[in-house]
Each structure stands twice: as C-alpha cells, then as structure tokens.
Design an enzyme around this catalytic site. Structure first.
Site, PDB file in Angstrom:
ATOM      1  N   ASP A   9      -4.250  -6.565   4.903  1.00  0.00           N
ATOM      2  CA  ASP A   9      -5.304  -7.397   5.488  1.00  0.00           C
ATOM      3  C   ASP A   9      -5.229  -8.837   4.997  1.00  0.00           C
ATOM      4  O   ASP A   9      -5.634  -9.766   5.716  1.00  0.00           O
ATOM      5  CB  ASP A   9      -6.681  -6.815   5.144  1.00  0.00           C
ATOM      6  CG  ASP A   9      -6.930  -5.475   5.825  1.00  0.00           C
ATOM      7  OD1 ASP A   9      -6.459  -5.308   6.972  1.00  0.00           O
ATOM      8  OD2 ASP A   9      -7.559  -4.602   5.212  1.00  0.00           O
ATOM      9  N   ASN A  67       0.847  -1.192   0.000  1.00  0.00           N
ATOM     10  CA  ASN A  67       0.000   0.000   0.000  1.00  0.00           C
ATOM     11  C   ASN A  67       0.884   1.245   0.000  1.00  0.00           C
ATOM     12  O   ASN A  67       2.112   1.154  -0.054  1.00  0.00           O
ATOM     13  CB  ASN A  67      -0.947  -0.013   1.206  1.00  0.00           C
ATOM     14  CG  ASN A  67      -0.199  -0.137   2.518  1.00  0.00           C
ATOM     15  OD1 ASN A  67       0.568   0.743   2.900  1.00  0.00           O
ATOM     16  ND2 ASN A  67      -0.421  -1.246   3.223  1.00  0.00           N
ATOM     17  N   PRO A  90      -2.964 -11.986  10.121  1.00  0.00           N
ATOM     18  CA  PRO A  90      -3.276 -11.771  11.538  1.00  0.00           C
ATOM     19  C   PRO A  90      -3.542 -10.298  11.827  1.00  0.00           C
ATOM     20  O   PRO A  90      -2.950  -9.421  11.193  1.00  0.00           O
ATOM     21  CB  PRO A  90      -2.009 -12.260  12.249  1.00  0.00           C
ATOM     22  CG  PRO A  90      -0.920 -12.160  11.226  1.00  0.00           C
ATOM     23  CD  PRO A  90      -1.588 -12.462   9.918  1.00  0.00           C
ATOM     24  N   PHE A 138      -4.593   2.976  14.725  1.00  0.00           N
ATOM     25  CA  PHE A 138      -4.766   3.979  13.675  1.00  0.00           C
ATOM     26  C   PHE A 138      -5.774   3.452  12.665  1.00  0.00           C
ATOM     27  O   PHE A 138      -5.769   2.251  12.352  1.00  0.00           O
ATOM     28  CB  PHE A 138      -3.442   4.287  12.984  1.00  0.00           C
ATOM     29  CG  PHE A 138      -2.706   5.463  13.578  1.00  0.00           C
ATOM     30  CD1 PHE A 138      -2.525   6.621  12.851  1.00  0.00           C
ATOM     31  CD2 PHE A 138      -2.220   5.406  14.870  1.00  0.00           C
ATOM     32  CE1 PHE A 138      -1.858   7.708  13.404  1.00  0.00           C
ATOM     33  CE2 PHE A 138      -1.553   6.473  15.430  1.00  0.00           C
ATOM     34  CZ  PHE A 138      -1.374   7.638  14.692  1.00  0.00           C
ATOM     35  N   LYS A 143       8.291 -16.968 -11.242  1.00  0.00           N
ATOM     36  CA  LYS A 143       7.541 -15.818 -11.712  1.00  0.00           C
ATOM     37  C   LYS A 143       6.289 -16.261 -12.475  1.00  0.00           C
ATOM     38  O   LYS A 143       6.362 -17.136 -13.349  1.00  0.00           O
ATOM     39  CB  LYS A 143       8.422 -14.957 -12.621  1.00  0.00           C
ATOM     40  CG  LYS A 143       7.720 -13.720 -13.161  1.00  0.00           C
ATOM     41  CD  LYS A 143       8.643 -12.934 -14.086  1.00  0.00           C
ATOM     42  CE  LYS A 143       7.899 -11.754 -14.702  1.00  0.00           C
ATOM     43  NZ  LYS A 143       8.780 -11.012 -15.640  1.00  0.00           N
ATOM     44  N   LYS A 195     -11.904  -4.162  18.857  1.00  0.00           N
ATOM     45  CA  LYS A 195     -10.537  -4.613  19.153  1.00  0.00           C
ATOM     46  C   LYS A 195     -10.143  -4.373  20.610  1.00  0.00           C
ATOM     47  O   LYS A 195      -9.037  -4.718  21.020  1.00  0.00           O
ATOM     48  CB  LYS A 195      -9.543  -3.919  18.218  1.00  0.00           C
ATOM     49  CG  LYS A 195      -9.781  -4.243  16.745  1.00  0.00           C
ATOM     50  CD  LYS A 195      -8.679  -3.688  15.849  1.00  0.00           C
ATOM     51  CE  LYS A 195      -8.973  -3.978  14.383  1.00  0.00           C
ATOM     52  NZ  LYS A 195      -7.855  -3.616  13.497  1.00  0.00           N
ATOM     53  N   ILE A 208      -2.693  -7.704  14.112  1.00  0.00           N
ATOM     54  CA  ILE A 208      -1.642  -7.500  15.120  1.00  0.00           C
ATOM     55  C   ILE A 208      -2.155  -6.686  16.292  1.00  0.00           C
ATOM     56  O   ILE A 208      -1.950  -7.038  17.461  1.00  0.00           O
ATOM     57  CB  ILE A 208      -0.419  -6.820  14.472  1.00  0.00           C
ATOM     58  CG1 ILE A 208       0.154  -7.714  13.368  1.00  0.00           C
ATOM     59  CG2 ILE A 208       0.643  -6.509  15.533  1.00  0.00           C
ATOM     60  CD1 ILE A 208       1.207  -7.042  12.510  1.00  0.00           C
ATOM     61  N   LEU A 209      -2.826  -5.590  16.003  1.00  0.00           N
ATOM     62  CA  LEU A 209      -3.313  -4.710  17.060  1.00  0.00           C
ATOM     63  C   LEU A 209      -4.316  -5.433  17.958  1.00  0.00           C
ATOM     64  O   LEU A 209      -4.245  -5.344  19.190  1.00  0.00           O
ATOM     65  CB  LEU A 209      -3.951  -3.461  16.436  1.00  0.00           C
ATOM     66  CG  LEU A 209      -4.559  -2.445  17.389  1.00  0.00           C
ATOM     67  CD1 LEU A 209      -3.530  -1.943  18.399  1.00  0.00           C
ATOM     68  CD2 LEU A 209      -5.148  -1.278  16.600  1.00  0.00           C
TER      69      LEU A 209
END
Length: 402
Positions: free
Chosen positions: A279, A210, A305, A323, A289, A341, A307-308
C-alpha cells in the site's frame, strides 16, 4: 485426467533426471497415450533402452538413420506419427540446439520435422539455467510457440539449490492432460493476472514486502491456460515455475506492476488481481545503506497506486476480479472494496484461519458480486482456482450477454 488416443514421442536427453523417465512413460501410458521413446547418446548413460521399451511397449529409437525403420528414415516416420513431442529432461545443450535449429541427431531432427505440439521440461544445474545464453534460448523457444514445463526449484543432485529441477512425472502428465482437455470455456479470451508480493526499497539493502507466495495467482494462471485462455501473468518476486503456455512478466515494485498491467489491459478480457501490492513505499529511498546510529528510526511513506482501482475505472475496463486478504470483518471489508473500486467480483479470504492463505498450498474464498455471493470451501489452490474460474466465467458471460 486423460491423454486417450494421443501419440507422444518422448525425447530423453543426458541428465540425471533421465532416471525418472520410465516412471514418466508408465504414467503417460496409464493416462491413455501411446508413447514412442527417442534416446540421445548421452541419455543412454542414465537410463536403459530395455526398461523404456518394457514400459512403452515399443522399441526405443536412437539412430538418425535407422536401418529397421521404413526406408531408413525413422526421423520422418516418428515426426509424422506424433501428436505431441515431449522432451524431458531437456539439457541446456539440447535447448541450445533446438533454439538455433541444429539437427545433428535423431531427436533434434524430429523436432525440426514435426508439426506436433512441442513441450520441453528443462533439467540442469541452477546456474546453467540462470546463465544468460540459456535464458536467451528459452525465450527463443517460447517465441516458436514451444511450451516450457518448469523447471521446478529445489535441491539438485550436485548439491546446489535453485531452479533447474525437472518437473515430477505426475506433474508433467497433469500439465499435458489439462492442456489437451476437450473443455475450453476460455478459448479466445485473454486473461491478465497479477500474483505475489511487491518489494519497495528503503535503501540498497532493505525493502518492505509481505508474506504472499504467489501460489494462488500462479494456480489461476495455470488453470486459465488449461481452459483455453491466452494468459499474461505479472508476477512479483516469487520462486515459482511459470505455468506452461503462460506469458510471464516479472516486476518488483507496485509502480512497475502498474506499468506492466496498463500495457496489457487494453487487449485483455478478464483481469484477476491476486497480487498483494504494498500500500505504501518510502518517500525517499536512501542512496546508501541506512546505518544503525540511533535507538529509533523514522521513515516517511507515500501511498502506492491502486492498480486494481485504476483498471476497473478505465473508460472500457475488462471484467475485474479483486482479492481481499482480511484478518477481521472479512465480508464487510470485501463488499466495501467491491463497491468503492467498481469491481465486477471480489474474492475474500480470512488470513487468520490456520493452514490457509499466505504461504499455504490450500485456501478458502468468499466470492461477492453486486447481485450475489458464493463460498468456496477449503481445498488445494489448484482445485480452488478451477472453482473460482468457473464462477468468473459464469459472471463474465452474464455481464457480456445482458
């Protein structure tokens, strides 16, 4: 910004960046410091003693056994005098000497003889910086509690582009001023921060990622360190210099980031997750390739996963700040993540606002916690990091004292 009353020995090595040192001395003096300059033999080819003496107000030292110094022991005199030893620019050769305790000139001898805080601003060709011996020496110096300021990345005098540029004089003065600021509200606290994107491989050539630059997370790490915290920074693949005094762990994938975070979490007090973690990842990474054999390509992805959420749901979690970068319904989505969360706070930003967020030097945040909220107006990320941390400290203290 102040270095009032600080006694700084500035060691200058023989690199092209030495031409910036008269300006560095001038800015250090303007910030309130007394500056004594030590010039090694090769540095004198790039900058003159006279110009450095004019801006510092002191004679420039060059000789290990200076007949004009007390008892001809100038290295001991300067080593005892200094509160700070700043070596800028620091060449690969000088870094190697410092890492291995070789004292064969005035500067390296002062380094071994001083109890001052030591800072090094590397400056060299990008390949010299990346070379394994230089990286090994940099790690050794950090193990000795010597703080590396930079290097920065960009175009170099030799025509190359990459890491190896000395930080600009103003940046060096700002770093030293922040690190020696009297207010240390995070003294004794360990802050863990994630920053940047993750990369998830599709084959040996391609990956998905990203637009996260990591600038917000790095700004928070820099300011948290300036506020006295021990800072661990788990960084995805970004081209940013490590803030001085920060322990950086480089990762690429979400799973690597999770492993690094979980290894540090048990010893941290505050966790700030700014990283834009992918995600999903490819269910199967191709060994070779992927060839362009058809008009359409179908890939299967599996969830990465969270993480937060994993950290926030530990039996004894740190204070967790998430965030949320959103393109619509910013407040609603942020509050949902806060609740689902089990976070202590979430910082949300609207990525549709021009000039803010991803790849920008500025941002604006909406902060939410279970009992309230606060808006932080658009501003440079370095300033925004200070405002954010002040709120984090306020909420952390509220949680730990109630």
């Amino acid at each position: 910004m102040t270095l009032s009353g600080k006694k700084i020995v500035l060691g200058i090595c023989g690199g092209i960046a030495a031409y910036k040192t008269p300006d560095l001395v001038r800015k250090l003096v303007a910030a309130g410091a007394q500056v004594r300059v030590v010039l090694n033999a090769s540095a004198s080819h790039f900058v003159s003693e006279l110009s450095l003496q004019a801006v510092s107000g002191f004679p420039v030292s060059t000789d290990l056994l200076d007949p004009s110094a007390e008892a001809a022991m100038g290295h001991i005199e300067l080593a005892k005098w200094a509160d700070i030893l700043l070596i800028a620019p620091a060449t690969a050769n000088t870094m190697a000497k410092l890492a291995h305790g070789i004292a064969d000139d005035l500067l390296t001898t002062i380094y071994l003889a001083t109890t001052a805080d030591i800072f090094i601003a590397p400056a060299m060709n990008q390949q010299m910086w990346k070379a394994r011996p230089t990286q090994h020496n940099a790690r050794l110096l950090q193990e000795y509690d010597i703080q590396l300021l930079g290097p920065a990345e960009g175009e170099q005098a030799c025509g190359d582009t990459g890491p190896g540029r000395m930080l600009e004089p103003q940046e060096l003065v700002e770093y030293l001023s922040r690190l020696h600021a009297p207010a240390q509200p995070l003294q004794g606290k360990h802050v863990l921060i994630t920053a940047g994107p993750t990369r998830e491989s599709l084959d040996p050539v391609r990956f998905i990622s990203n637009h996260s630059s990591g600038k917000m997370g790095f700004a928070i790490a820099q300011q948290a360190r300036a506020m006295g915290a021990q800072v661990s920074l788990v960084a995805g693949p970004v081209a940013l210099a490590t803030p001085p005094g920060v322990n950086r762990i480089n990762v690429e994938t979400a799973e690597q980031m999770l492993e690094a975070v979980m290894s540090i979490t048990p010893e941290c007090d505050i966790f700030i997750a700014t990283a834009a973690v992918a995600d999903y990842r490819a269910a199967d990474v191709a060994e070779n390739k992927i060839k362009k054999n058809a008009d359409e390509l179908t890939l299967t992805f599996t969830k990465n996963p969270d993480i937060l959420k994993a950290v926030a749901n530990l039996p004894s979690p740190p204070f967790c700040v998430g965030f949320a970068a959103e393109s619509q319904n910013v407040e609603a989505y942020a509050k949902r993540k806060l609740t689902e969360k089990k976070l202590d706070m979430i910082a949300a930003n609207d990525i549709t606002l021009a000039g803010l967020g991803f790849n920008s030097d500025a941002n604006a945040l909406q902060l939410f916690w279970p009992e309230g909220s606060r808006n932080l107006s658009p501003q440079p990320k370095t300033d925004l990091a200070i405002e954010l941390l002040n709120v984090v400290i306020e909420r952390y203290q509220h949680k730990t004292t109630h």
